[in-house]
Design a protein around this motif. Structure first.
Motif, PDB file in Angstrom:
ATOM      1  N   PHE A 120      20.965 109.670  25.566  1.00  0.00           N
ATOM      2  CA  PHE A 120      22.157 110.300  25.049  1.00  0.00           C
ATOM      3  C   PHE A 120      21.968 111.975  25.600  1.00  0.00           C
ATOM      4  CE2 PHE A 120      20.877 107.229  21.643  1.00  0.00           C
ATOM      5  CZ  PHE A 120      22.124 106.700  21.342  1.00  0.00           C
ATOM      6  N   ASP A 121      23.133 112.479  26.201  1.00  0.00           N
ATOM      7  CA  ASP A 121      23.398 113.659  26.726  1.00  0.00           C
ATOM      8  C   ASP A 121      23.210 114.747  25.634  1.00  0.00           C
ATOM      9  OD1 ASP A 121      23.619 115.949  28.257  1.00  0.00           O
ATOM     10  OD2 ASP A 121      25.228 114.954  29.484  1.00  0.00           O
ATOM     11  N   SER A 124      25.874 118.262  27.089  1.00  0.00           N
ATOM     12  CA  SER A 124      27.175 118.085  27.134  1.00  0.00           C
ATOM     13  C   SER A 124      27.875 117.073  26.667  1.00  0.00           C
ATOM     14  CB  SER A 124      27.837 118.289  28.541  1.00  0.00           C
ATOM     15  OG  SER A 124      27.253 117.394  29.569  1.00  0.00           O
ATOM     16  N   GLY A 125      27.034 116.148  25.961  1.00  0.00           N
ATOM     17  CA  GLY A 125      27.429 115.004  25.553  1.00  0.00           C
ATOM     18  C   GLY A 125      28.029 114.929  23.851  1.00  0.00           C
ATOM     19  N   ASP A 126      28.457 113.732  23.604  1.00  0.00           N
ATOM     20  CA  ASP A 126      29.048 113.764  22.192  1.00  0.00           C
ATOM     21  C   ASP A 126      28.005 113.353  21.112  1.00  0.00           C
ATOM     22  OD1 ASP A 126      30.417 113.298  19.559  1.00  0.00           O
ATOM     23  OD2 ASP A 126      31.613 111.755  20.467  1.00  0.00           O
ATOM     24  N   LYS A 129      27.692 110.068  18.823  1.00  0.00           N
ATOM     25  CA  LYS A 129      27.218 108.780  19.181  1.00  0.00           C
ATOM     26  C   LYS A 129      25.973 108.793  18.811  1.00  0.00           C
ATOM     27  CE  LYS A 129      30.412 108.431  23.399  1.00  0.00           C
ATOM     28  NZ  LYS A 129      30.385 108.233  24.682  1.00  0.00           N
TER      29      LYS A 129
END
Length: 225
Positions: A120-121, A124-126, A129
């Motif tokens: 999981f980023d 800059s990820g969501d 999630k």
């Protein structure tokens, strides 16, 4: 007659000296050969007495109904993390299933079988999630976590609470580029003893902008129903 006697004496002396010389050479070479064989033999014995290899390369063998594990965080943003459980590499650069942020593997607490793994980023990820991923973890599942690069920029209170429920003691102070390794489980009554954390601090960082990597190993108890 005297001359003949002298010749015989000289011949006998030469024979004796030659025999002595050959004997000395033989035993000297034989001793060296025996010594060499003994040395080589002791070397082989030394090699045969090397320390036993334990699962996941940890320093000791685990007792019955425990799983060996080793979690290594990433080093800066260059070397990726790895997660080993019961002598199986679940996540690593070689397996090509890691990424920046949090790398998480879910394992069946009874069988030790991998259920799911995902990266999981956290820069800059969501974050939703990760939130959904953590909510869907079933009771009795073992959770292994390794950070890489940045593990906290997108972190929020809701996600932190999920990790606290899994047994984490350090997730609430996890910040930008801190390193974190953790093994917990869904349904723990107490805090997990398997966790390590190091803060990103310019005064103590091993790398330029990142702290040193972390290694966590041990024996996780099997879930017994």
């Amino acid at each position: 007659m005297r001359m003949t006697g002298v010749i015989r004496f000289v011949a006998l002396l030469v024979t004796l000296l030659g025999t002595w010389f050959i004997t000395q050479m033989y035993f000297d070479q034989s001793w060296k050969a025996i010594t060499l064989r003994s040395w080589l033999g002791s070397t082989d014995k030394t090699r045969s007495k090397q320390l036993p290899q334990h699962k996941c390369g940890i320093q000791k063998s685990c007792p019955q109904n425990h799983f060996a594990f080793k979690i290594i965080s990433g080093a800066a943003n260059v070397v990726g993390p790895s997660i080993c459980f019961d002598d199986v590499i679940l996540m690593s650069s070689v397996r090509n299933n890691i990424g920046r942020g949090l790398n998480i593997a879910l394992v069946n607490g009874t069988s030790g079988q991998l259920l799911k793994s995902e990266a999981f980023d956290m820069y800059s990820g969501d974050i939703n999630k990760l939130d959904t991923f953590l909510q869907e973890i079933n009771h009795g599942t073992i959770v292994l976590v390794a950070s890489y690069d940045d593990a906290a920029t997108k972190m929020n209170d809701k996600v932190r609470a999920h990790f606290v429920e899994l047994g984490s003691s350090h997730v609430n102070k996890l910040g930008f580029r801190d390193n974190w390794v953790f093994l917990g489980a869904k349904g723990l009554r107490n805090k997990s003893p398997f966790e390590d954390y190091i803060k990103n601090d310019v005064k103590t960082n091993k790398y330029d902008g990142w702290p040193e990597l972390l290694e966590l190993e041990g024996c996780a108890p099997r879930k017994m129903d």
